[in-house]
Write an enzyme that holds these catalytic residues in place. Structure first.
Site, PDB file in Angstrom:
ATOM      1  N   MET A  59       0.822  -1.212   0.000  1.00  0.00           N
ATOM      2  CA  MET A  59       0.000   0.000   0.000  1.00  0.00           C
ATOM      3  C   MET A  59       0.858   1.264   0.000  1.00  0.00           C
ATOM      4  SD  MET A  59      -2.907  -1.412  -0.093  1.00  0.00           S
ATOM      5  CE  MET A  59      -4.159  -0.231   0.377  1.00  0.00           C
TER       6      MET A  59
ATOM      7  N   LEU B  59       5.068   3.651  -5.471  1.00  0.00           N
ATOM      8  CA  LEU B  59       6.505   3.840  -5.690  1.00  0.00           C
ATOM      9  C   LEU B  59       6.719   5.074  -6.566  1.00  0.00           C
ATOM     10  CD1 LEU B  59       7.336   0.072  -6.247  1.00  0.00           C
ATOM     11  CD2 LEU B  59       7.966   1.457  -4.243  1.00  0.00           C
TER      12      LEU B  59
ATOM     13  N   HIS C  87      -3.779  -7.105  -8.878  1.00  0.00           N
ATOM     14  CA  HIS C  87      -4.896  -6.214  -8.540  1.00  0.00           C
ATOM     15  C   HIS C  87      -6.203  -7.004  -8.657  1.00  0.00           C
ATOM     16  CE1 HIS C  87      -6.883  -2.372  -8.043  1.00  0.00           C
ATOM     17  NE2 HIS C  87      -7.717  -2.729  -9.004  1.00  0.00           N
TER      18      HIS C  87
HETATM   19  C1  GRF Z   1      -5.021  -8.710  -2.827  1.00  0.00           C
HETATM   20  O1  GRF Z   1      -6.405  -8.757  -3.062  1.00  0.00           O
HETATM   21  C2  GRF Z   1      -4.301  -8.011  -3.932  1.00  0.00           C
HETATM   22  O2  GRF Z   1      -4.898  -8.195  -5.183  1.00  0.00           O
HETATM   23  C3  GRF Z   1      -4.430  -6.560  -3.536  1.00  0.00           C
HETATM   24  O3  GRF Z   1      -4.282  -6.568  -2.141  1.00  0.00           O
HETATM   25  C4  GRF Z   1      -4.691  -7.834  -1.620  1.00  0.00           C
HETATM   26  C5  GRF Z   1      -3.530  -8.365  -0.844  1.00  0.00           C
HETATM   27  O4  GRF Z   1      -3.846  -9.547  -0.161  1.00  0.00           O
HETATM   28  N1  GRF Z   1      -3.476  -5.737  -4.235  1.00  0.00           N
HETATM   29  P1  GRF Z   1      -2.707 -10.424   0.480  1.00  0.00           P
HETATM   30  O5  GRF Z   1      -1.925  -9.531   1.447  1.00  0.00           O
HETATM   31  O6  GRF Z   1      -1.830 -10.938  -0.616  1.00  0.00           O
HETATM   32  O7  GRF Z   1      -3.413 -11.532   1.212  1.00  0.00           O
END
Ligand code: GRF
Length: 188
Positions: free
Chosen positions: A88, A91, A107
């Protein structure tokens, strides 16, 4: 067993939370024929659940937020590819320029639909009948780089945000290792 025709690439996975996609990548790479090894996990969140997953697999973990420090660790560990997995933090352009090697992201939508957060809520609110997940190259545009692979799922009448998220997460765990392998095979 035949040796892999590719040098196994060193992967750094960047996380901020749960780490289930990290775990899927670790599982895939536990097969010696898989062309990548997860060598480093970088988290910008000390509390990220994924850190414990990495540690349980004896993978080096780092809690870092400063991009210059991140770059120097990536170089020190001879990282070839970065995989963002629920990371989150956007970059910066200077980081992307300095790194200059592949960065992948996963995503939970069929990009270019529903970039950003709350993808499942928006898919349901807009009456979408299909959704899914995307692995794409990372550029300075949020969720905007070239698409590498997608998997689709039908949205049913009974779906809510939770059920859709959990069904799509299962697809993510299948898609990410496959997409990473494809990228490596194209590089080689
Ligand atoms: C996933 O749904 C991914 O697509 C999104 O964030 C979530 C991360 O889940 N970018 P995790 O930490 O891999 O369980």
């Amino acid at each position: 067993m035949m040796a892999s025709p590719y040098r196994r690439k060193n992967i750094a996975v960047f996380i901020s939370g749960r780490g289930s996609n990290l775990e899927a990548l670790i599982k895939a790479s536990s097969d010696s024929q898989y062309p990548a090894v997860i060598s480093l996990v970088v988290s910008n969140n000390k509390e990220a659940g994924g850190l414990a997953i990495a540690q349980a697999h004896h993978i080096k973990t780092l809690f870092l937020t400063d991009e210059k420090e991140i770059l120097s660790h990536l170089n020190r560990h001879k990282i070839d590819i970065i995989c963002l997995a629920g990371f989150m933090q956007i970059l910066s352009e200077p980081f992307l320029k300095a790194w200059n090697k592949p960065i992948l992201n996963i995503h939970p939508s069929l990009l270019p639909k529903h970039k950003g957060l709350h993808t499942h809520r928006r898919a349901l609110a807009q009456g979408d009948t299909i959704s899914g997940c995307t692995v794409h190259h990372v550029t300075s545009e949020l969720d905007g780089g070239d698409i590498i692979a997608q998997e689709k799922i039908a949205i049913t009448q009974d779906d809510d945000e939770h059920s859709l998220a959990s069904r799509i997460l299962k697809l993510e765990h299948h898609l990410y290792p496959v997409a990473l392998k494809n990228v490596i095979e194209e590089l080689s």
